[in-house]
Scaffold this motif. Structure first.
Motif, short mmCIF file in Angstrom:
data_model
loop_
_atom_site.label_atom_id
_atom_site.label_comp_id
_atom_site.label_asym_id
_atom_site.label_seq_id
_atom_site.Cartn_x
_atom_site.Cartn_y
_atom_site.Cartn_z
N LEU A 31 0.85 -1.18 0.00
CA LEU A 31 0.00 0.00 0.00
C LEU A 31 0.89 1.24 0.00
O LEU A 31 1.82 1.34 0.81
N ARG A 32 0.61 2.17 -0.89
CA ARG A 32 1.37 3.41 -0.93
C ARG A 32 0.55 4.51 -1.59
O ARG A 32 -0.41 4.23 -2.32
N SER A 33 0.94 5.74 -1.31
CA SER A 33 0.30 6.91 -1.91
C SER A 33 1.24 7.47 -2.96
O SER A 33 2.36 7.87 -2.66
N ASP A 34 0.79 7.48 -4.18
CA ASP A 34 1.65 7.88 -5.30
C ASP A 34 1.63 9.39 -5.47
O ASP A 34 1.05 9.92 -6.42
N ILE A 35 2.26 10.12 -4.53
CA ILE A 35 2.33 11.56 -4.66
C ILE A 35 3.61 11.94 -5.39
O ILE A 35 4.52 11.13 -5.55
N TRP A 36 3.73 13.19 -5.80
CA TRP A 36 4.77 13.61 -6.73
C TRP A 36 6.18 13.41 -6.20
O TRP A 36 7.10 13.15 -6.97
N CYS A 37 6.39 13.52 -4.91
CA CYS A 37 7.74 13.46 -4.36
C CYS A 37 8.13 12.06 -3.87
O CYS A 37 9.24 11.87 -3.36
N SER A 38 7.23 11.11 -3.99
CA SER A 38 7.49 9.75 -3.49
C SER A 38 7.61 8.78 -4.66
O SER A 38 6.83 8.86 -5.61
N PRO A 39 8.61 7.88 -4.63
CA PRO A 39 9.61 7.68 -3.58
C PRO A 39 10.78 8.67 -3.70
O PRO A 39 11.10 9.13 -4.79
N CYS A 40 11.39 8.96 -2.55
CA CYS A 40 12.48 9.94 -2.53
C CYS A 40 13.77 9.38 -1.96
O CYS A 40 14.81 10.04 -2.02
N TYR A 41 13.74 8.18 -1.39
CA TYR A 41 14.92 7.61 -0.72
C TYR A 41 15.98 7.22 -1.75
O TYR A 41 15.66 6.58 -2.75
N ASN A 42 17.25 7.59 -1.47
CA ASN A 42 18.33 7.28 -2.41
C ASN A 42 19.46 6.47 -1.80
O ASN A 42 20.53 6.34 -2.40
N ALA A 43 19.28 5.94 -0.58
CA ALA A 43 20.25 5.06 0.09
C ALA A 43 21.52 5.77 0.55
O ALA A 43 22.40 5.14 1.11
N LYS A 44 21.64 7.07 0.31
CA LYS A 44 22.82 7.79 0.75
C LYS A 44 22.62 8.47 2.10
O LYS A 44 23.56 9.00 2.69
N ALA A 45 21.39 8.50 2.57
CA ALA A 45 21.06 9.11 3.86
C ALA A 45 19.82 8.42 4.41
O ALA A 45 19.13 7.70 3.68
N PRO A 46 19.52 8.58 5.69
CA PRO A 46 18.31 7.98 6.25
C PRO A 46 17.06 8.44 5.51
O PRO A 46 17.01 9.55 4.96
N ALA A 47 16.04 7.60 5.51
CA ALA A 47 14.79 7.90 4.81
C ALA A 47 13.93 8.83 5.66
O ALA A 47 12.95 8.42 6.29
N ASP A 48 14.30 10.10 5.68
CA ASP A 48 13.53 11.12 6.39
C ASP A 48 13.03 12.15 5.37
O ASP A 48 13.71 12.48 4.41
N THR A 52 6.94 16.58 6.38
CA THR A 52 5.49 16.33 6.44
C THR A 52 5.18 14.83 6.38
O THR A 52 4.20 14.39 6.95
N THR A 53 6.01 14.05 5.65
CA THR A 53 5.80 12.61 5.44
C THR A 53 4.37 12.36 4.99
O THR A 53 3.69 11.46 5.48
N GLN A 54 3.91 13.18 4.06
CA GLN A 54 2.53 13.08 3.61
C GLN A 54 2.26 11.76 2.90
O GLN A 54 1.13 11.25 2.92
N CYS A 55 3.28 11.19 2.28
CA CYS A 55 3.09 9.93 1.56
C CYS A 55 2.62 8.81 2.49
O CYS A 55 1.83 7.94 2.08
N MET A 56 3.07 8.83 3.76
CA MET A 56 2.63 7.81 4.71
C MET A 56 1.28 8.18 5.34
O MET A 56 0.44 7.31 5.60
N LYS A 57 1.05 9.47 5.54
CA LYS A 57 -0.23 9.90 6.12
C LYS A 57 -1.40 9.63 5.19
O LYS A 57 -2.54 9.46 5.64
N ASN A 58 -1.14 9.59 3.88
CA ASN A 58 -2.23 9.39 2.91
C ASN A 58 -2.76 7.96 2.92
O ASN A 58 -3.84 7.71 2.39
N VAL A 59 -2.00 7.02 3.47
CA VAL A 59 -2.49 5.64 3.59
C VAL A 59 -3.26 5.55 4.91
O VAL A 59 -2.67 5.59 5.99
N THR A 60 -4.56 5.44 4.83
CA THR A 60 -5.40 5.56 6.02
C THR A 60 -5.63 4.22 6.72
O THR A 60 -5.51 3.16 6.09
#
Length: 436
Positions: free
Chosen positions: A380-397, A402-410
Motif C-alpha cells: 500500500l502506498r500513496s503515489d504523490i509527486w515526491c514519493s519515492p524519494c529515498y536514495n540510500a545515501k542518507a536515512p529515509a527522512d 510532512t511525510t505526507q506519503c505515509m499519512k495518505n495511507v489511512t
C-alpha cells in the motif's frame, strides 16, 4: 513512557534548527573528504592487484570449467538486505552442490540465520567493519585482535570464490580472504579488487531493479543459473525458537480460534518509513474489536518508546513482545502469525521469507526496489509527486518534514486489506481453491 525523540504528533521528526543543519553539513563534508582519501589509497592497492593478475588466464565461472570447493558470500548490511541476499546463496548452492558456502554478515543481522537448520550454509561468520568509523578505533587493541581473528579464519578456509554482494567493505574483505576469484559490482568496490567485475551498481538513478535482482545478477556472474522461483528468499526456522514463541504466546493468553496479527511499527534507517503512530492505534483497536484478533507488537528494545506512544492511545488490548524475542524467535513468531503489517523494514522481508501473508506500507522507499518479494504480500502506498524519494545515501527522512506519503495511507484502507487477507487465510485453511 513518553517519546524521547523530537517528533510531532504523528511520530515524525520536526525540522532541525540551524545548529543541527550546520553540524550535519560538517559531518557530510568530512565523510566525503575521508572517502576520497581512502578511495585514492585503495585504487593504488587495486593497481598492484591488477598487475599481479596480468598475463594469467582464468577459466569461465560456470560448470564444468569451474568447480569451487569453498565459496564466501559477503553481505555486511541490515537484516532485510541480508535476508534478500540469501537468494544468491541458494542459487550458488544449486549450481555448485558440492561446494561449501560460508556467509559473512554483520553480528546484529546474522542472528536471523539458523545455520544448523540451513542446508545451504556451511558456516555463518560475523564481523562488523563499522568499528573503524571513529579515529579512536585505530588505537583500540580489541578492534585489531578481532580483525586479525577474522582474517586468519578466512585465510584458513582457502576460498575459491568470494561474492562481494554490496559495498566497499565487502570488496576489501573479499580481497583479504585470499579467494582466487572475486565477483562484485565494479563501481561498488575499488579498481582492481574484483577479478570478475560486474558492470553497474546498486540502485543506479532510474534503475527500478529489486534488491534480489542485483543479488542474482552477481550469482549469475559467478556461474549460477536462476529462474523466477529464485527471486523468493527462504529462511529456515530453529525448532527451539518456534517452541519458545509458542510458550510466549500461551503465557499471553493467545487462543488458536482467533487470528494472530503481528504489527511491526518501527523501522531502521529513517523514521519516515514508519506509519503514523495515531494510525497504528486506530487500526489496532479496530482489529481487536471487529475481527477479534490477537495483535502482537514486535520490535527491539530501542522501539519501546515508540510502542509506548502507540499503546497509550489504545482503547483495547495488544500484546507487546518488543525486546522479548531474539531475531530467530521473531522469525518463528512471524511464521506463526496469520498476518504481518509493517512499513519497509527487516521484519517485512523476514515474513516474506517464512511465507507469512503481509501488508507493507511504503512511502519514501520504492517497493520496486525494496518491497516484499512474496506472492502473499500486498503493498500500500500513496503515489504523490515526491514519493519515492529515498536514495540510500542518507536515512529515509522527509525533506519537507510532512511525510505526507505515509499519512495518505489511512487506517480504513489498511483494515479493508486485513479483512481480505484473513478471509483468504480461512479459505486456504479450509482447503478451498482461491480464485483471482
Amino acid at each position: 513512557m513518553p517519546l524521547t525523540l523530537n517528533v510531532d504528533d504523528y511520530g515524525y521528526p520536526l525540522p532541525p534548527d540551524s545548529r543541527r543543519k550546520l553540524r550535519a553539513l560538517g559531518i557530510r563534508t568530512s565523510k566525503s573528504f575521508l572517502r576520497t582519501c581512502i578511495s585514492l589509497l585503495m585504487s593504488v592497492i587495486g593497481g598492484f592487484l591488477r598487475l599481479g593478475r596480468k598475463g594469467r588466464c582464468s577459466a569461465p565461472l560456470r560448470p564444468p570449467t569451474f568447480q569451487p570447493r569453498r565459496i564466501l558470500v559477503i553481505r555486511l548490511d541490515l537484516i532485510g538486505d541480508l535476508v534478500l541476499s540469501l537468494t544468491a546463496v541458494r542459487a550458488l548452492k544449486r549450481t555448485y552442490p558440492e561446494a561449501e558456502i560460508d556467509l559473512l554478515a554483520m553480528p546484529a543481522s546474522a542472528r536471523i540465520i539458523a545455520p544448523e537448520q540451513d542446508p545451504d550454509i556451511a558456516q555463518l561468520l560475523t564481523y562488523d567493519p563499522n568499528v573503524w568509523r571513529r579515529p579512536k578505533a585505530l588505537v583500540q587493541l580489541k578492534n585489531w585482535r578481532e580483525a586479525i581473528r577474522v582474517y586468519r579464519l578466512l585465510r584458513r578456509r582457502r576460498y575459491d570464490l568470494a561474492l562481494s554482494v554490496f559495498g566497499n567493505w565487502a570488496a576489501i574483505i573479499a580481497v583479504l580472504s585470499g579467494a582466487q576469484r572475486r565477483v562484485g559490482f565494479g563501481h561498488e568496490s575499488y579498481p582492481g579488487f574484483m577479478t570478475d567485475s560486474v558492470s553497474g551498481y546498486h540502485w543506479a538513478p532510474g534503475d527500478h531493479k529489486h534488491e534480489v535482482d542485483y543479488c542474482l545478477k552477481l550469482a549469475r556472474a559467478a556461474g549460477a543459473t536462476t529462474g523466477p522461483e529464485a527471486r523468493i528468499p527462504h529462511l529456515y526456522i530453529d525448532p527451539r525458537a518456534r517452541q519458545a514463541v509458542e510458550q510466549l504466546l500461551s503465557q499471553e493468553g493467545v487462543r488458536d480460534d482467533r487470528p494472530v496479527i503481528a504489527c511491526h511499527v518501527s523501522s531502521n534507517n529513517g523514521q519516515s518509513k514508519r506509519w503514523p503512530a495515531p494510525y497504528w492505534a486506530t487500526l489496532i483497536d479496530r482489529m481487536t474489536r471487529d475481527v477479534q484478533a490477537h495483535v502482537v507488537l514486535t520490535g527491539a528494545p530501542d522501539d519501546l518508546p515508540l510502542i509506548a506512544d502507540i499503546t497509550r492511545r489504545l482503547t483495547g488490548p495488544a500484546i507487546n513482545l518488543a525486546g522479548k524475542t531474539s531475531l530467530g524467535q521473531l522469525a518463528a513468531l512471524l511464521q506463526r502469525a496469520d498476518l504481518l503489517i509493517s512499513g519497509d523494514s527487516g521484519p517485512m522481508h523476514i515474513a516474506a521469507a517464512v511465507g507469512t501473508p503481509l501488508i507493507a506500507i511504503h512511502g519514501p522507499t520504492d517497493p520496486a526496489q525494496s518491497g516484499p518479494v512474496s506472492p502473499s504480500a500486498t503493498v500500500l502506498r500513496s503515489d504523490i509527486w515526491c514519493s519515492p524519494c529515498y536514495n540510500a545515501k542518507a536515512p529515509a527522512d522527509c525533506r519537507f518534514y510532512t511525510t505526507q506519503c505515509m499519512k495518505n495511507v489511512t487506517p480504513s484502507q489498511v483494515f479493508e486489506v486485513v479483512q481480505e487477507k484473513l478471509r483468504e487465510r480461512l479459505r486456504v485453511s479450509a482447503g478451498q481453491e482461491i480464485c483471482e
